[in-house]
Design a protein around this motif. Sequence first.
Motif, PDB file in Angstrom:
ATOM      1  N   ARG A 346      15.012  94.479  -6.930  1.00  0.00           N
ATOM      2  CA  ARG A 346      16.246  93.674  -6.903  1.00  0.00           C
ATOM      3  C   ARG A 346      16.024  92.372  -6.135  1.00  0.00           C
ATOM      4  N   ALA A 347      15.295  92.450  -5.022  1.00  0.00           N
ATOM      5  CA  ALA A 347      15.031  91.251  -4.224  1.00  0.00           C
ATOM      6  C   ALA A 347      14.154  90.262  -4.987  1.00  0.00           C
ATOM      7  N   LEU A 348      13.170  90.768  -5.720  1.00  0.00           N
ATOM      8  CA  LEU A 348      12.296  89.879  -6.493  1.00  0.00           C
ATOM      9  C   LEU A 348      13.056  89.177  -7.609  1.00  0.00           C
ATOM     10  N   ASP A 349      14.132  89.805  -8.097  1.00  0.00           N
ATOM     11  CA  ASP A 349      14.968  89.146  -9.095  1.00  0.00           C
ATOM     12  C   ASP A 349      15.786  88.015  -8.494  1.00  0.00           C
ATOM     13  N   VAL A 350      16.044  88.098  -7.189  1.00  0.00           N
ATOM     14  CA  VAL A 350      16.898  87.101  -6.525  1.00  0.00           C
ATOM     15  C   VAL A 350      16.129  85.820  -6.232  1.00  0.00           C
ATOM     16  N   THR A 360       8.461  86.220   1.750  1.00  0.00           N
ATOM     17  CA  THR A 360       8.875  87.109   2.837  1.00  0.00           C
ATOM     18  C   THR A 360       9.054  88.534   2.325  1.00  0.00           C
ATOM     19  N   VAL A 361       9.728  88.660   1.186  1.00  0.00           N
ATOM     20  CA  VAL A 361       9.960  89.995   0.613  1.00  0.00           C
ATOM     21  C   VAL A 361       8.641  90.641   0.211  1.00  0.00           C
ATOM     22  N   SER A 362       7.759  89.888  -0.438  1.00  0.00           N
ATOM     23  CA  SER A 362       6.476  90.445  -0.885  1.00  0.00           C
ATOM     24  C   SER A 362       5.618  90.883   0.298  1.00  0.00           C
ATOM     25  N   ASP A 363       5.599  90.065   1.366  1.00  0.00           N
ATOM     26  CA  ASP A 363       4.812  90.434   2.548  1.00  0.00           C
ATOM     27  C   ASP A 363       5.351  91.717   3.172  1.00  0.00           C
TER      28      ASP A 363
END
Length: 379
Positions: A346-350, A360-363
């Motif tokens: 969901r975060a990667l879609d944002v 930041t999310v990927s790390d």
Amino acid sequence: MLFWLLAALLTLLATAAIVLPLLRRRRDDTVDDTREAYDREVFRAQLRELAVDVERGAISPTDAAGARAEIGRRLLRAETSAPRASVASRRPVLAALFVALLLPLGAFVFYDRTGAPEIGDQPLAARDLEAERPSVAAIVGLIERRLAERPDDGEGWSVVAPVYLRMGEGAKAANAYRNVIRLAGETAQSQAGLGEALVQAAGGEVTGDAQASFRRALDLQPGYPAARFYLALALSQTGRAAEAADAWSALLADAPADARFRPVAEAALADARAASAAPARGPTAADVEAAASLSTEDRGAMVEGMVAQLASRLEATPDDPAGWARLMRSYMVLGQRERADAALRRALDVFPQGSPGRMTVSDAATALGLDASAPVATP
């Protein structure tokens, strides 16, 4: 028959135009050697002027990299061309006779093979014009062979370093910039280039070594834009939203309106402000202490309730990379890996590809053992 008469006449005129100068005077190619030496000096001066322009901020690092690569290609071609000795012939009559015989014979043989009327046209679109141009890889190969023979050629390393960076060869670029600093002395440009190479080699993460290089670049030239950009990115990647917002805001305030990094910096500023204005709240130390007196069931319900509250808030205001990182961590602590995977997706879609929020999310996902590249089915 008329065609062949005309062809013979034209060949005779062309032969005469070439042979007569051979009979009249000798040719001295030392002028060409002087021209090559002059060209090499001009190219070296252009490299020095380019470095000064970058340090003054008159040209962006990205544009400077392309210009340096082009100047380096010309310099390499000038330096690798074999010096030509004077070829003044002592027997111009023999040379003229050789040309007089070879030119007509060659012309008729060439026409017989490629100029026959029955051969069809060759449209421009069907010709491989690019095949005659050397590729970037070929040029880099020439420079690498030259550096293998002369490893202390600081100018050669300065030419190839930005080319490696453009080719995505971060490790090679870092090694090249270290040699530039060792041989030619450090500048803000070379230190920032080393930092960018380290970031590229680390897959986009602004590592501690990269940050040290960027800080050194700022010591050498305060306000250097590339160094400020990556140091602000480091703050965003480590979740220091308030500090990142200040760094991005200051960078944008000093940057020109047409700066190439402005769209990325503006998006990063928006991410940092959203994260600092509405920080996501997960279980704190005080919450854990308060939950210690509860029963196992009540304690689990309390933690899950706070995690659910965090997830609900992120659905309403998803532009919070630090919040998504905290939610994934909370799910992993609770042993709910599938929900952590779903939160990651969901975060990667944002956040768009290449944005600081996505980094930041990927790390955070990588640190938790989640795969940020492979698609995961939402449960």
